[in-house]
Enzyme design. Structure first.
Site, short mmCIF file in Angstrom:
data_model
loop_
_atom_site.label_atom_id
_atom_site.label_comp_id
_atom_site.label_asym_id
_atom_site.label_seq_id
_atom_site.Cartn_x
_atom_site.Cartn_y
_atom_site.Cartn_z
N HIS A 49 -6.55 6.72 -0.73
CA HIS A 49 -5.88 5.48 -1.12
C HIS A 49 -6.99 4.45 -1.41
CE1 HIS A 49 -3.61 1.72 -0.43
NE2 HIS A 49 -2.50 2.43 -0.57
N ASP A 53 -8.51 7.32 7.86
CA ASP A 53 -7.38 6.51 7.42
C ASP A 53 -6.11 7.25 7.83
OD1 ASP A 53 -5.32 5.32 6.11
OD2 ASP A 53 -6.10 5.62 4.08
N GLN A 89 -0.89 7.06 6.76
CA GLN A 89 0.25 7.94 6.48
C GLN A 89 0.45 8.98 7.56
OE1 GLN A 89 2.62 7.71 4.34
NE2 GLN A 89 1.74 6.18 2.99
N LYS A 128 4.59 1.04 8.23
CA LYS A 128 4.90 2.39 7.77
C LYS A 128 5.49 3.25 8.89
CE LYS A 128 1.27 2.49 4.28
NZ LYS A 128 2.02 2.39 3.04
N CYS A 151 -1.76 3.48 -5.62
CA CYS A 151 -3.09 3.04 -5.15
C CYS A 151 -4.04 4.23 -5.04
CB CYS A 151 -3.01 2.29 -3.82
SG CYS A 151 -2.02 0.81 -3.91
C1 LIG Z 1 -3.07 6.65 2.98
C2 LIG Z 1 -2.95 5.17 2.98
N1 LIG Z 1 -3.99 4.44 3.39
C3 LIG Z 1 -3.94 3.11 3.43
C4 LIG Z 1 -2.81 2.42 3.04
C5 LIG Z 1 -2.82 0.94 3.09
O1 LIG Z 1 -1.81 0.50 3.93
P1 LIG Z 1 -1.52 -1.06 4.01
O2 LIG Z 1 -1.08 -1.47 2.65
O3 LIG Z 1 -0.42 -1.16 5.03
O4 LIG Z 1 -2.77 -1.70 4.44
C6 LIG Z 1 -1.71 3.13 2.58
C7 LIG Z 1 -0.51 2.44 2.07
O5 LIG Z 1 0.22 2.96 1.26
C8 LIG Z 1 -1.78 4.54 2.56
O6 LIG Z 1 -0.75 5.27 2.15
#
Ligand SMILES: Cc1ncc(COP(=O)(O)O)c(C=O)c1O
Length: 414
Positions: A129, A207, A210, A233, A372
């Protein structure tokens, strides 16, 4: 409370906890297939926040009055729930942030900003992401370090075969990857990459934005150095996430944001920093949001992260089967047993935004776009995909509603 389920998750019973499903959208039942984007909230979370605001709200840590004490207990109680949820050793290693993005920026700026230089490298994967890609790209290049991306192979997994070449030419300081891909749903086997990173003296940044909503995440078992999650999430409110980091690393780092609460002493000549976690929590905390996140964690623990994961594998298998029947569809990503509840697809000749807009008319909410993940889209040779994503409240009928909707989309474009 309908969450006293046994081993197998009862999505229909859980669904009754979510007020959002009590409405029709365009006259149709809501098929909410956009949970990877942001999840819906159960009444237990909404009630916990309302009750907190009605009975216990004040600012934290600074007040000596009863409400200040209650609010501080609410915030710190939530921190301990996050600690247990991630199986972290020490609550002081849990930093409340706005979301996973902020947590990852904190590490990139505060650790990367002071530890990266010419000859060093940060390694990410093509599956990231942007939140775990762009901060590293920016900080590495600003510090004169190299930013390197492991491409994905034909199975959609990061190709580790170039790692040793990378290590020959660079001092690898950071390896940063997700545990679950938001775009393909791939559940990564992080073990080999974590071991490789540590063998080469690099930190490993996970990260888990998800992963944490959908499966058991154990920071100690993963053996990572930092791990970031987002409350919104995982049935919690927006505006709060958490970064877990190893205490010795967090203690060695410079602060990320500066101002109130994060200091030990302030003089005109010099300011010193507070202890963990306060050093990284400048300003007023997201207090009610933390209470909501704590309630969300209680909810997920009652449902059982293992049961949630199994439920999502079942839904993914069902969705891959049903969607596979739709003429002109391309499905992306791994088999159901290796993915969380995420299915990305395209319909031949129809732009994903058109697909999503027409589906909306029949009450089906999906996401269309690059998710993203522009480097991944580039690899797939598309500008965007449709993405249906599932959660603990998703039932197979919603997937049927999606498939029926796709036949309507095809008719509109016939
Ligand atoms: C794998 C992953 N990392 C990071 C993020 C970023 O999350 P946030 O927008 O809540 O900071 C997302 C959001 O879709 C994600 O799916």
């Amino acid at each position: 409370m309908a969450v006293a389920t046994g081993k197998k998750l009862d999505a229909r019973a859980l669904r009754a906890d979510f007020p959002i499903f009590e409405q029709l959208i365009h006259g149709r039942p809501l098929a909410y297939l956009d949970s990877a984007n942001s999840s819906q909230k159960p009444r237990q979370v909404l009630d916990a926040m309302t009750e907190f605001y009605e009975t216990s709200y004040a600012n934290v840590h600074r007040a000596v009055h009863v409400l200040g004490e209650r609010a501080t207990a609410g915030l710190e109680g939530a921190r301990d729930k996050v600690r247990r949820f991630l199986n972290a050793r020490d609550g002081r290693e849990v930093i409340f942030v706005r979301n996973a993005t902020e947590g990852l920026n904190l590490v990139a700026y505060s650790w990367g900003g002071n530890n990266l230089g010419p000859g060093d490298a940060v390694v990410v994967t093509e599956l990231e992401h942007h939140s775990n890609f762009v901060p590293w790209q920016y900080v590495a290049r600003r510090n004169g370090a190299d930013f390197l991306m492991l491409p994905i192979d034909e199975n959609g997994d990061p190709d580790l075969s170039t790692l040793d070449d990378i290590a020959r030419d660079h001092t690898v300081k950071v390896v940063a990857t997700n545990l679950v891909s938001n775009s393909l749903g791939t559940i990564a086997d992080l073990g080999p990459l974590v071991r490789w990173a540590h063998d080469h003296g690099a930190i490993f940044v996970c990260d888990a934005a998800q992963a944490a909503p959908h499966m058991r995440v154990d920071a100690q078992a993963l053996d990572c150095d930092f791990l970031a999650i987002s409350g919104h999430k995982m049935c919690g409110p927006s505006g709060i996430g958490a970064l877990w980091g190893r205490g010795e690393l967090l203690r060695s780092m410079e602060p990320f944001l500066l101002g109130g609460h994060m200091i030990s002493s302030v003089r005109y000549e010099k300011t010193t920093w507070g202890e963990l976690p306060h050093k990284f929590e400048a300003g007023t905390s997201p207090i009610a949001e933390a209470v909501g996140l704590g309630a969300a964690i209680d909810y997920l623990e009652a449902a059982g992260p293992e049961a949630i994961e199994a439920h999502e594998h079942e839904l993914a298998a069902y969705a891959l089967g049903r969607l596979g029947e739709v003429p002109g569809i391309t499905l992306y990503g791994p088999p159901a047993d290796r993915r969380a509840g995420v299915v990305s697809f395209n319909l031949e000749g129809i732009h994903p935004h058109d697909v999503a807009q027409i589906l909306d008319r029949s009450g089906v909410a999906i996401r269309a776009g690059h998710h993203c993940c522009q480097p991944l889209m580039h690899k797939l040779g598309v500008a965007a995909t449709n993405r249906a994503s599932f959660y603990l409240y998703t039932v197979p009928e919603e997937i049927d509603q999606l498939v029926d909707g796709l036949y309507t989309v095809r008719k509109v474009f016939a």
